[in-house]
Write a protein that holds these residues in place. Structure first.
Motif, short mmCIF file in Angstrom:
data_model
loop_
_atom_site.label_atom_id
_atom_site.label_comp_id
_atom_site.label_asym_id
_atom_site.label_seq_id
_atom_site.Cartn_x
_atom_site.Cartn_y
_atom_site.Cartn_z
N LEU A 417 0.91 -1.31 -0.01
CA LEU A 417 -0.31 -0.25 -0.02
C LEU A 417 0.98 0.83 0.24
CD1 LEU A 417 -2.60 -0.98 2.43
CD2 LEU A 417 -3.05 -1.68 -0.12
N HIS A 418 1.41 1.17 -0.92
CA HIS A 418 2.75 2.41 -1.18
C HIS A 418 1.78 4.17 -0.95
CE1 HIS A 418 5.32 -0.10 -1.75
NE2 HIS A 418 5.23 -0.30 -2.64
N ASN A 419 1.37 3.93 -1.54
CA ASN A 419 -0.39 5.11 -1.45
C ASN A 419 -1.25 5.25 -0.14
OD1 ASN A 419 0.59 6.65 -4.09
ND2 ASN A 419 0.09 4.65 -4.62
N LEU A 420 -1.17 4.38 0.72
CA LEU A 420 -1.50 4.49 1.75
C LEU A 420 -1.71 6.11 2.72
CD1 LEU A 420 -4.55 3.27 2.61
CD2 LEU A 420 -2.84 2.30 4.04
N LEU A 441 5.06 1.84 4.39
CA LEU A 441 4.09 2.84 3.91
C LEU A 441 4.54 3.58 4.73
CD1 LEU A 441 1.30 1.10 6.91
CD2 LEU A 441 1.01 1.45 4.01
N GLU A 442 5.33 4.44 3.14
CA GLU A 442 6.12 5.15 2.90
C GLU A 442 5.56 6.55 3.16
OE1 GLU A 442 8.11 2.90 -0.61
OE2 GLU A 442 6.10 2.51 0.82
N ASN A 443 4.17 6.44 2.56
CA ASN A 443 3.38 7.41 2.57
C ASN A 443 2.13 8.03 3.69
OD1 ASN A 443 4.83 9.08 0.15
ND2 ASN A 443 3.35 8.29 -1.15
N LEU A 444 2.03 7.38 4.93
CA LEU A 444 1.21 7.18 5.67
C LEU A 444 1.53 8.70 6.01
CD1 LEU A 444 -0.42 5.29 6.53
CD2 LEU A 444 0.45 4.95 8.67
C1 LIG Z 1 4.64 9.31 -2.49
O1 LIG Z 1 3.53 10.39 -2.80
C2 LIG Z 1 4.05 11.11 -3.24
C3 LIG Z 1 3.62 12.30 -3.86
O2 LIG Z 1 2.50 12.26 -3.27
C4 LIG Z 1 4.03 10.45 -4.96
O3 LIG Z 1 5.59 10.94 -5.39
C5 LIG Z 1 5.50 9.11 -4.84
O4 LIG Z 1 4.88 8.19 -5.31
C6 LIG Z 1 4.33 8.10 -3.51
N1 LIG Z 1 5.33 7.77 -3.05
C7 LIG Z 1 5.46 5.74 -3.33
C8 LIG Z 1 5.93 4.48 -3.38
O5 LIG Z 1 4.31 5.80 -4.10
#
Ligand SMILES: *[C@@H]1O[C@H](CO)[C@@H](O)[C@H](O)[C@H]1NC(C)=O
Ligand SMILES: *[C@@H]1O[C@H](CO)[C@@H](O)[C@H](O)[C@H]1NC(C)=O
Ligand SMILES: *[C@@H]1O[C@H](CO)[C@@H](O)[C@H](O)[C@H]1NC(C)=O
Ligand SMILES: *[C@@H]1O[C@H](CO)[C@@H](O)[C@H](O)[C@H]1NC(C)=O
Ligand SMILES: *[C@@H]1O[C@H](CO)[C@@H](O)[C@H](O)[C@H]1NC(C)=O
Ligand SMILES: *[C@@H]1O[C@H](CO)[C@@H](O)[C@H](O)[C@H]1NC(C)=O
Ligand SMILES: *[C@@H]1O[C@H](CO)[C@@H](O)[C@H](O)[C@H]1NC(C)=O
Ligand SMILES: *[C@@H]1O[C@H](CO)[C@@H](O)[C@H](O)[C@H]1NC(C)=O
Length: 650
Positions: A417-420, A441-444
């Motif tokens: 869930l990379h965009n979670l 969860l990089e974007n949590l």
């Molecule tokens: C996290 O979010 C950023 C922009 O909000 C996006 O560019 C990036 O691809 C996202 N990270 C992942 C690992 O999807």
């Protein structure tokens, strides 16, 4: 959207001047207010029994709601005679600019055909909440009317819709809460020349709509038939008239046991429309057979929530719904993720909360939902999550799995869930939170694990989730806080109330410079956390350290927190001696500055010791002898502080 709904009406009132007019007919007084929209006569709740006679002629809104007007015009005398007698209706006034007339909640049972004569500009007429027994025949010359509200007429059993025939500008008709059981061909005759876009017939007990009733009202976009009593076959028939309409949204909620099934032909009269929204929520539908929505393949939003009897969904139920973006299945009785969901490749929003789902098998249909952004699985019977549970949900931004009985979360459960952005998991029965558990969860930004059983947090738990803005760990079993939150530069809100925290590392907030909300209430802290003082979290706006074991606080600690808007340290065992003096002074002066209204009054702080002072306000003690050392750390402010009161000798 229609711009003249009753709600926006009151919002758009910009008060500029208010002029009072006392009325000749008694002590009742209307208030006339100039608004951006013209003169607004406010005559609501004035005990009026007839329309006022001496309002300015140029008013644009007249609100006469909640009065006691029982009739407009006289049955025996079609025209009001003179200007001298009190007016019996609106025909003698020259309200040629009047655009909105609100007569809701009077006791009107008679309106003469000429009552509104001359109101040539009238656009909105609200006759809701009166005692009319049929649709009044009063609209003939009101050709500017765009919206008519006739809600809550409990005695209205007849509706001859031909009274609307001349209203070429009518867009919004709301006839809810009456007893109109059938809608017949007169609806078509009465409204086919209008521009009706929104029809609201909620709560009438309608059990029959003639096939041609809605015919040739092609402008219709939204039809709301909630809280009526239409069966499947009656629905199918009534939609016939909408075949060529511009219908976008149809709502068929709350028919209870009248609607227990849908068939592939239920909606087939809508086949050539571009319908986008359909709600069949709150019905007693037991199962959904193959192809029931095939005829409405343009649907984007489908609401099937509160189908309390829905236990199964056929694999081909959602056949054809290629454009469906949101599906609501909250509060049904589903035991598994329906396989049928796998077909909904455009789905972005899926609500499966409050069902009986106990398993997210690796082969579940969820993995096909590549566009899904929101998934609600809260209030189910899930016991565990594995690293296959959410496999493939690469677009997911919001996941709620709270209030299940999750007892195990395998490492990597969320790894795809990379965009979670939000992970909502209240009431999880796990002992610790580790980095591996939330791996990927990089974007949590939001993590909610409140009301769980977490005892420990590993120091490195958030090292991969650097974007966290809000962490809620309230109601857990935490005892110590070490460097866990360090360097979370975006962290704004940290909720740690209702734990067992005794130890708080002095450097816990190094690098969390953006912290604005910190709740440490109901813990076991014995001293004011030095971390708050020593770090750079000077933007703190809400600090709660109430209900701990703190005996004293130095005022200097708080002096740096210039942005505080609420501060709560009540229910601590304060020791009322000179060490507390600077805090008392700070509290008194800070509270006086008109901060957030939630800021508790200094009077709510009590001494716990010494024994003779127990229970009395910390604020009412005599600190006058403390002037030489008001700040325990001996800082500079000391000599300038004067403690002004000497209310009571200790
Ligand atoms: C996290 O979010 C950023 C922009 O909000 C996006 O560019 C990036 O691809 C996202 N990270 C992942 C690992 O999807
Ligand atoms: C409507 O207007 C016409 C023409 O002005 C008039 O003759 C008629 O009496 C009016 N009807 C009502 C009910 O006011
Ligand atoms: C409303 O009308 C009904 C039926 O016409 C009548 O029985 C009732 O008394 C009226 N109620 C009021 C408050 O006027
Ligand atoms: C339809 O009427 C019901 C009952 O008066 C109301 O709650 C609902 O908001 C209305 N819907 C619309 C779209 O106007
Ligand atoms: C359809 O439903 C969506 C989501 O609930 C809503 O945002 C939208 O305004 C609705 N459209 C119409 C035409 O009712
Ligand atoms: C801190 O908060 C401010 C104001 O909300 C914001 O502009 C800034 O980007 C934040 N800094 C970080 C590192 O999130
Ligand atoms: C601080 O926390 C306590 C305990 O949770 C709560 O009762 C109190 O209302 C909070 N104070 C404020 C100002 O929110
Ligand atoms: C609290 O402040 C008010 C004025 O803001 C002052 O009159 C009062 O004496 C102060 N009380 C104490 C105990 O500092």
């Amino acid at each position: 959207m229609l711009q003249f709904s009753m709600n926006s009406l009151s919002l758009c009132v910009v008060l500029v001047t208010a002029v009072l007019f006392s009325l000749s007919s008694g002590n009742q007084i209307c208030e006339v207010v100039s608004t951006a929209d013209g003169q607004y006569a406010r005559c609501e709740r004035r005990g009026l029994t007839s329309p006022p006679g001496d309002l300015p002629n140029d008013i644009s809104t007249l609100d006469l709601s909640d009065n006691s007007i029982t009739s407009l015009g006289r049955r025996d005398m079609p025209f009001a005679k003179t200007d001298i007698d009190p007016p019996v209706d609106f025909s003698t006034q020259k309200y040629t600019n009047l655009r909105r007339l609100i007569l809701a909640n009077n006791r009107l049972s008679y309106i003469s055909p000429t009552a509104f004569r001359g109101l040539q500009s009238l656009e909105v007429l609200d006759l809701s909440g009166n005692n009319l027994t049929s649709l009044p025949d009063v609209f003939t010359n009101l050709t500017s009317l765009r919206a008519v509200y006739l809600n809550n007429s409990p005695h209205m059993v007849r509706a001859d819709f031909r009274v609307f025939t001349t209203l070429r500008n009518l867009e919004h008709l709301s006839l809810t809460g009456s007893k109109i059981k059938t809608i017949d061909i007169k609806f078509h005759i009465g409204l086919k020349e209008t521009r009706l876009r929104l029809l609201n017939l909620t709560n009438n007990g309608i059990s029959y709509i003639q096939a041609y009733a809605f015919k040739e009202i092609e402008t219709l976009e939204t039809v709301i038939l909630d809280q009526n009593a239409l069966s499947e076959s009656e629905i199918a028939l009534s939609l016939y008239g909408l075949r060529d309409s511009q219908i976008k949204s149809l709502s068929l909620r709350n028919f209870h046991d009248k609607l227990t099934y849908l068939t592939p032909s239920t909606f087939c009269n809508l086949q050539s429309t571009q319908i986008k929204n359909l709600s069949v929520a709150h019905n007693f539908v037991k199962s959904l057979r193959a192809g029931v929505f095939t005829c409405v393949s343009t649907l984007e939003h489908l609401d099937l929530s509160f189908s309390f009897y829905l236990e199964s969904i056929n694999d081909r139920t959602f056949h054809g719904l290629r454009s469906l973006k949101s599906l609501n299945l909250r509060a049904a009785r589903l035991r598994d993720i329906p396989t049928a969901l796998g077909r909904l490749r455009s789905l972005e929003y899926l609500d499966l909360s409050n069902n009986l789902i106990h398993d997210l098998s690796p082969s579940s249909a969820l993995r096909y939902l590549r566009k899904l952004k929101t998934l609600l699985l809260n209030e189910n019977d899930l016991k565990y999550l594995t690293k296959d549970s959410f496999h493939g949900l690469q677009s997911l931004e919001f996941l709620d799995c709270g209030y299940n009985s999750l007892a195990s979360i395998e490492d990597g459960s969320f790894k795809d869930l990379h965009n979670l952005k939000s992970l909502i998991l209240p009431e999880v029965y796990v002992d610790s939170l580790t980095k591996e558990m939330i791996q990927g969860l990089e974007n949590l930004t939001v993590l909610d694990l409140q009301s769980s059983t977490i005892r420990s947090l590993s120091d490195d738990v958030f090292t991969e989730t650097k974007n966290l803005k809000s962490i809620n760990l309230a109601g857990n079993q935490l005892q110590l806080i070490s460097s866990t939150f360090r360097n979370l530069a975006h962290l704004k809100a940290l909720r740690l109330q209702n734990n067992k925290i005794e130890y708080f590392d002095d450097h816990a907030f190094t690098g969390t410079n953006n912290l604005t909300i910190l709740n440490l209430g109901v813990n076991k802290l014995k001293t004011f956390p030095q971390a708050i003082v020593s770090s750079k979290i000077q933007g703190l706006q809400h600090l709660n350290i109430s209900h701990n074991l703190i005996a004293t606080i130095g005022g200097v600690a708080l002096d740096k927190l210039h942005r505080l808007r609420t501060f709560d340290a009540r229910d601590n065992p304060f020791e009322c001696n000179c060490d507390l003096a600077s805090f008392v002074f700070w509290l008194n002066s800070s509270s006086a500055e008109g901060k957030d209204e939630l800021w508790p009054s200094p009077a709510e702080y009590a001494c716990s010791s010494p024994a003779p002072l127990k229970g009395s306000q910390i604020f009412l003690q005599d600190y006058s002898d403390c002037q030489t050392y008001p700040y325990p750390d001996g800082s500079k402010g000391a000599s300038t502080i004067t403690i002004p009161v000497r209310l009571r000798k200790g």
